[in-house]
Design a protein around this motif. Structure first.
Motif, PDB file in Angstrom:
ATOM      1  N   ARG A 226       0.847  -1.195   0.000  1.00 61.39           N
ATOM      2  CA  ARG A 226       0.000   0.000   0.000  1.00 61.39           C
ATOM      3  C   ARG A 226       0.887   1.251   0.000  1.00 61.39           C
ATOM      4  NH1 ARG A 226      -4.943   1.231   4.288  1.00 61.39           N
ATOM      5  NH2 ARG A 226      -5.662   3.049   3.160  1.00 61.39           N
ATOM      6  N   TRP A 227       0.413   2.295  -0.636  1.00 62.09           N
ATOM      7  CA  TRP A 227       1.112   3.569  -0.575  1.00 62.09           C
ATOM      8  C   TRP A 227       0.871   4.232   0.780  1.00 62.09           C
ATOM      9  CZ3 TRP A 227       4.206   5.813  -4.385  1.00 62.09           C
ATOM     10  CH2 TRP A 227       4.219   5.150  -5.613  1.00 62.09           C
ATOM     11  N   HIS A 228       1.893   4.929   1.274  1.00 60.89           N
ATOM     12  CA  HIS A 228       1.762   5.665   2.538  1.00 60.89           C
ATOM     13  C   HIS A 228       2.296   7.090   2.390  1.00 60.89           C
ATOM     14  CE1 HIS A 228       1.372   1.541   4.115  1.00 60.89           C
ATOM     15  NE2 HIS A 228       0.732   2.106   5.128  1.00 60.89           N
TER      16      HIS A 228
ATOM     17  N   LYS B  64      -6.556   1.713  -3.739  1.00 54.82           N
ATOM     18  CA  LYS B  64      -5.241   2.248  -4.112  1.00 54.82           C
ATOM     19  C   LYS B  64      -4.940   3.570  -3.419  1.00 54.82           C
ATOM     20  CE  LYS B  64      -4.843  -0.192  -8.413  1.00 54.82           C
ATOM     21  NZ  LYS B  64      -5.051  -0.171  -9.850  1.00 54.82           N
TER      22      LYS B  64
ATOM     23  N   PRO C  43      -3.545   6.035  -0.735  1.00 54.17           N
ATOM     24  CA  PRO C  43      -2.495   5.912   0.282  1.00 54.17           C
ATOM     25  C   PRO C  43      -3.076   6.042   1.691  1.00 54.17           C
ATOM     26  CG  PRO C  43      -2.254   7.961  -0.981  1.00 54.17           C
ATOM     27  CD  PRO C  43      -3.437   7.249  -1.532  1.00 54.17           C
TER      28      PRO C  43
ATOM     29  N   VAL D  23       6.634  10.210   0.776  1.00 57.45           N
ATOM     30  CA  VAL D  23       5.748   9.340   0.001  1.00 57.45           C
ATOM     31  C   VAL D  23       6.437   7.979  -0.100  1.00 57.45           C
ATOM     32  CG1 VAL D  23       4.523   9.015  -2.173  1.00 57.45           C
ATOM     33  CG2 VAL D  23       4.961  11.341  -1.318  1.00 57.45           C
TER      34      VAL D  23
ATOM     35  N   ASP E 236       6.273   3.951  -1.230  1.00 65.06           N
ATOM     36  CA  ASP E 236       5.561   3.099  -2.190  1.00 65.06           C
ATOM     37  C   ASP E 236       5.226   1.739  -1.567  1.00 65.06           C
ATOM     38  OD1 ASP E 236       7.774   1.425  -2.352  1.00 65.06           O
ATOM     39  OD2 ASP E 236       8.300   1.981  -4.416  1.00 65.06           O
ATOM     40  N   PRO E 237       4.479   0.896  -2.279  1.00 62.16           N
ATOM     41  CA  PRO E 237       4.044  -0.386  -1.687  1.00 62.16           C
ATOM     42  C   PRO E 237       5.183  -1.373  -1.440  1.00 62.16           C
ATOM     43  CG  PRO E 237       2.584   0.265  -3.482  1.00 62.16           C
ATOM     44  CD  PRO E 237       3.773   1.173  -3.548  1.00 62.16           C
TER      45      PRO E 237
ATOM     46  N   MET F 139       1.616   7.952  -8.572  1.00 64.24           N
ATOM     47  CA  MET F 139       1.220   6.563  -8.323  1.00 64.24           C
ATOM     48  C   MET F 139       0.894   5.846  -9.637  1.00 64.24           C
ATOM     49  SD  MET F 139      -0.904   6.740  -4.709  1.00 64.24           S
ATOM     50  CE  MET F 139      -2.248   7.704  -5.368  1.00 64.24           C
TER      51      MET F 139
END
Lengths: 166, 209
Positions: free
Chosen positions: B59-61, B96, B98, B167, B169-170, B195
């Motif tokens: 998952r994006w954070h 999708k 974040p 930012v 990424d997954p 993304m």
């Protein structure tokens, strides 16, 4: 003599009424061209003991004026602070005073100058109004009312449709 | 840190009068030259559950380091992230989106109130904290910085911390930084592009012969 006194009273009344009509209340008297407006407090989580206060301070007068303190019945203590980001690091410092040069306007706004409002004396909800008094170096006190509003950029919640983004 | 170091007021006033509104607009976000893989770490989330590098997978954070006694910058950024997420949800499938992480860098004062603090801004935001050493290690891995100040007479102290939002990424790699003040529509547009580009790059990689 009675007639003379009446005449003086009438003239005085006329002058006062004219002044009230042509000038905004904050320009009359010792505040001498200092205007505070748009005071607001971002709504903070109830567990937070430190809030921020923002406003626009305008000096329409002919001499520089220095803000040296502030107070509010809604908080135990109020200080003047400035946040800054230097080399990507956010820091905050207390300021002894902030000078508003004659003819200039200073904005207390997120990420810069702000009042640090410490130990709220009650829970504050969005829409609540809080009395705030600004104190200047020459002893002038300027009263205003700050409104509690949602935090974040202004107006974002009110833009519908006409913002297409970047 | 110098919370009560008094600056020459005139200098500050002049700088603010002269510069505040005229400052050039900074880039919304800056992509790193190469993604930076995060090291393993052991923290806990605001529900008291373990939070590690593996918790970032898939998952994006968006990670913001801050502290709950910060009246100005942290609430402003969190409130803006809330609006960024609202904008982003119009452009992005829910799975999708974040997740926003608030890395609390003042655990002594933050830990007892972290859940209430973070959920005030959004119920899906997640507060993360731990031992100071563990927090500092993660901040350093994010190429950030934390300095905790000396307490004053009232026991209050200031914490200086990195202002940018990382930012991630997954694959638990830092790929970009967002600069405050995070104008919501522009930041959402930036993230959406970032993304989507990463997703397309990953697909291209998969279909390589």
């Amino acid at each position: 003599m009675t007639r003379f006194r009446t005449w003086v009273l009438a003239v005085t009344a006329t002058v006062v009424l004219a002044a009230a009509g042509s000038l905004r209340a904050e320009e009359v008297g010792p505040t001498d061209g200092l205007v505070v407006r748009e005071a607001w407090i971002p709504k903070a989580p109830s567990v937070v003991p430190m809030h921020a206060g923002y406003f626009v301070l305008e000096n329409r007068g002919a001499r520089d004026r220095s803000l040296v303190g502030a107070a509010s019945p809604a908080y135990a203590r109020v200080e003047i602070h400035v946040s800054r980001v230097e080399d990507g690091v956010a820091t905050m410092q207390a300021l002894a005073k902030v000078t508003v040069p004659a003819g200039k306007t200073i904005r207390f706004a997120p990420g810069g100058l702000h009042l640090m409002l410490m130990k709220p004396q009650r829970d504050l909800a969005v829409g609540d109004r809080v009395a705030l008094t600004l104190r200047f170096e020459d002893g002038t006190e300027l009263a205003t009312t700050a409104t509690v509003r949602p935090a974040g950029h202004r107006h974002e919640g009110h833009r519908h449709g006409h913002d297409q983004g970047a | 840190m110098a919370r009560f170091r008094r600056l020459p007021a005139a200098v500050v006033a002049l700088a603010l009068v002269g510069g505040l509104r005229a400052a050039p607009a900074e880039a919304i976000g800056v992509e790193l030259d190469a993604p930076v893989a995060l090291p393993a770490f052991e923290l806990e989330d605001h529900h008291g559950r373990e939070f590690t590098r593996e918790s970032l997978a898939g998952r994006w954070h968006l990670l913001l380091a801050g502290f709950t006694h910060c009246p100005d910058v942290c609430p402003f950024t969190l409130a803006n992230l809330q609006r960024v997420m609202a904008e982003l949800s119009l452009r992005t499938m829910p799975d999708k989106l974040p997740r926003v992480l608030f890395l609390a860098v003042d655990p002594k004062r933050d830990r007892p109130v972290l859940r209430d603090y973070v959920e005030h801004f959004h119920p899906d935001f997640l507060g993360v904290t731990g031992d100071e050493a563990a927090v500092d290690a993660l901040v350093a891995a994010l190429d950030g910085l934390v300095r905790r100040g000396e307490p004053d007479a009232q026991g209050d102290y200031e914490v200086a911390h990195s202002a940018a939002v990382s930012v991630i990424d997954p694959q638990a790699r830092v790929v970009a930084r967002l600069n405050p003040p995070l104008a919501p529509p522009e930041t959402a547009a930036y993230l959406s592009r970032l993304m989507r580009a990463a997703e397309q790059a990953a697909k291209a990689e998969e279909t390589k012969p």
